[in-house]
Write an enzyme that holds these catalytic residues in place. Structure first.
Site, PDB file in Angstrom:
ATOM      1  N   SER A 183      35.361 126.466  74.215  1.00  0.00           N
ATOM      2  CA  SER A 183      35.595 127.878  73.913  1.00  0.00           C
ATOM      3  C   SER A 183      34.836 128.324  72.676  1.00  0.00           C
ATOM      4  O   SER A 183      34.387 127.512  71.857  1.00  0.00           O
ATOM      5  CB  SER A 183      37.092 128.169  73.732  1.00  0.00           C
ATOM      6  OG  SER A 183      37.471 128.072  72.376  1.00  0.00           O
ATOM      7  N   VAL A 184      34.738 129.640  72.541  1.00  0.00           N
ATOM      8  CA  VAL A 184      34.082 130.264  71.396  1.00  0.00           C
ATOM      9  C   VAL A 184      34.804 129.939  70.097  1.00  0.00           C
ATOM     10  O   VAL A 184      34.217 129.977  69.009  1.00  0.00           O
ATOM     11  CB  VAL A 184      34.009 131.796  71.607  1.00  0.00           C
ATOM     12  CG1 VAL A 184      35.401 132.420  71.547  1.00  0.00           C
ATOM     13  CG2 VAL A 184      33.082 132.474  70.596  1.00  0.00           C
ATOM     14  N   LYS A 185      36.075 129.589  70.180  1.00  0.00           N
ATOM     15  CA  LYS A 185      36.885 129.376  68.986  1.00  0.00           C
ATOM     16  C   LYS A 185      36.471 128.140  68.181  1.00  0.00           C
ATOM     17  O   LYS A 185      36.863 127.999  67.014  1.00  0.00           O
ATOM     18  CB  LYS A 185      38.365 129.263  69.368  1.00  0.00           C
ATOM     19  CG  LYS A 185      38.933 130.487  70.067  1.00  0.00           C
ATOM     20  CD  LYS A 185      39.018 131.681  69.145  1.00  0.00           C
ATOM     21  CE  LYS A 185      39.789 132.825  69.791  1.00  0.00           C
ATOM     22  NZ  LYS A 185      39.958 133.973  68.895  1.00  0.00           N
ATOM     23  N   ASP A 186      35.684 127.239  68.784  1.00  0.00           N
ATOM     24  CA  ASP A 186      35.208 126.075  68.033  1.00  0.00           C
ATOM     25  C   ASP A 186      34.422 126.508  66.795  1.00  0.00           C
ATOM     26  O   ASP A 186      34.483 125.861  65.748  1.00  0.00           O
ATOM     27  CB  ASP A 186      34.297 125.205  68.909  1.00  0.00           C
ATOM     28  CG  ASP A 186      35.045 124.510  70.023  1.00  0.00           C
ATOM     29  OD1 ASP A 186      36.281 124.650  70.100  1.00  0.00           O
ATOM     30  OD2 ASP A 186      34.399 123.834  70.831  1.00  0.00           O
TER      31      ASP A 186
ATOM     32  N   ALA B 257      36.847 127.746  64.055  1.00  0.00           N
ATOM     33  CA  ALA B 257      37.728 126.659  63.618  1.00  0.00           C
ATOM     34  C   ALA B 257      37.016 125.790  62.580  1.00  0.00           C
ATOM     35  O   ALA B 257      37.575 125.463  61.523  1.00  0.00           O
ATOM     36  CB  ALA B 257      38.163 125.820  64.808  1.00  0.00           C
TER      37      ALA B 257
END
Length: 452
Positions: A42-45, A48
């Site tokens: 996901s883009v959230k890596d 994070a």
């Protein structure tokens, strides 16, 4: 030799993919920024890693510490990967509407998962916002990420995602479209792109039950806009500090049904096995198509992977239960597909009101046909039972035949949905459908669910 020193070095540099089948009627080049190629899918890596690195740099996160965050799943996965490599513990607090797959994946990579109710106010002590903050206060050597208000969230996309999109389109991008949750992606990418070319339009995809669209258009935070919704990963009942409304040119809202249906269509028609927010995003593109010209280059960002939704949007039973499955329903027989594993529940004329009440409670129904030795002779519903209960001094020993209403119309399973609707409109709360040697009941709620 060419290799990454650890999994974190594979974050970013995701591909751009041309959309084809679903956008064949859109007069523009539609490109997908395909973020599932990140190691956590996901883009959230991106954010994070950035949030943790910044917290390490200024001392908020100490060696051996515990990272605590409220997440819909994807940020938690990104945090988990970084925590593994860097030696931190992780507690993820999630709302109960998130898919079981997301929770299982987080546990698989070593995170502790706590589940909170979805349908509560943000300041309710049971909400995942409140529980996250409380845990951070109670846990020694811990750091509360707070992705909603953490500036490193948007900064990650300003430094990586935005420049990648600009370079991959050779600066020809004219529109950027993305689902909005914490606001980090749209604000970070939008800021970078607007600095490169202020004429680029930045569009946010919102969901019904979320406050973003109306707040952007009116400046009013309308609590009446807030209600529970199914779509995952976008929309909020708060205004995160990471949402920079000055960068966003407009919002478009997408229904739960459209988001779910287009999630399936992306897989079946484009070969793109993506998450729920991707379905919302591509439907948002289609709803905005009048804003595009043949010379435009439209980039839509797809957040996460379909593996996290196999029990929901990719499960036809789950879709059918919510009226999301697109099917050709024109006759009573088609409608009865949802009843195929159920038996008709009835009550006899000589049975008591108490028996009918118990049967309705057991089967979670609100009306039943009444039978005698000859067949169907009447009907009984909640209204009739309630009246009998009150008028007889709460005595439920009255026989059903004394309070029953007229019998339901009996129709063949070949009749049209319109014919059934006409019978219900004429004052019948349900109809009985003969299918082979058995009968099934179709109620007002069945018709309403079909209308969804």
């Amino acid at each position: 030799m060419k290799y990454a020193k650890n999994i974190l070095e594979t974050i970013g540099d995701t591909p751009m993919v041309k959309m084809n089948a679903l956008v064949k009627d859109v007069d523009a080049l539609i490109l997908a920024k395909y973020e599932t190629f990140n190691p956590g899918n996901s883009v959230k890596d991106r954010m994070a890693l950035k949030m943790i690195e910044d917290a390490e740099a200024d001392g908020r996160l100490q060696p051996g510490g515990t990272i605590i965050e409220g997440t819909s799943g994807n940020t938690g996965m990104g945090l988990a990967l970084v925590a593994i490599v860097k030696g931190y513990k992780l507690i993820c607090v999630m709302a109960d509407k998130q898919s079981k797959e997301k929770m299982d994946i987080l546990r698989a990579v070593g995170a502790k998962v706590m589940v909170c109710p979805t349908n509560v106010e943000p300041d309710d002590p049971r909400s995942y916002y409140s529980v996250s903050k409380r845990l951070a206060e109670e846990t020694p050597n811990s750091w509360y990420v707070n992705q909603y208000d953490n500036p490193s969230n948007a900064k990650a996309h300003y430094e990586s995602t935005g420049p990648e999109i600009w370079e991959q389109t050779e600066g020809k991008i004219t529109h950027f479209i993305v689902g909005v949750g914490t606001g980090g992606t749209i604000s970070g990418v939008g800021k970078y792109l607007k600095e490169k070319n202020p004429n680029i339009k930045i569009w946010g995809v919102d969901t019904y039950g979320s406050v973003f669209k109306k707040y952007h258009e009116t400046g009013v935070f309308d609590e009446n806009e807030i209600y529970s919704y199914i779509t995952e990963g976008i929309g909020e009942d708060i205004l995160p500090k990471n949402v920079d409304f000055s960068i966003i040119d407009g919002f478009v809202k997408v229904t739960d049904k459209d988001a779910a249906v287009y999630t399936q269509r992306l897989a079946k028609e484009e070969g793109m096995f993506l998450g729920n927010s991707a379905g919302a995003a591509i439907k948002g593109v289609l709803q905005l198509k009048e804003n595009f010209t043949k010379d435009d280059v439209v980039v839509v960002l797809f957040h996460d992977h379909g593996s996290r939704y196999v029990g929901k949007m990719f499960n036809d039973d789950w879709m059918r239960e919510r009226g999301f499955l697109e099917a050709d329903v024109s006759t009573a027989k088609d409608l009865l597909e949802t009843h195929k594993n159920k038996s008709l529940v009835t009550v006899k004329t000589e049975e008591l009101v108490s028996h009918a009440i118990e049967r309705m409670r057991t089967h979670n129904i609100s009306q039943m046909p009444v039978t005698d030795s000859e067949g169907f002779v009447g009907s009984v519903d909640e209204g009739a039972l309630f009246s009998a209960f009150i008028e007889n001094g709460k005595n439920t020993d009255t026989p059903i035949k004394a309070i029953m209403n007229g019998k339901y119309p009996e129709l063949e399973d070949t009749v049209s949905i319109d014919a059934i609707a006409k019978q219900i409109k004429n004052g019948n709360s349900a109809v009985l459908i003969k299918s082979g040697n058995t009968f099934q009941i179709i109620t007002k709620s069945d018709i309403i669910n079909h209308m969804n």
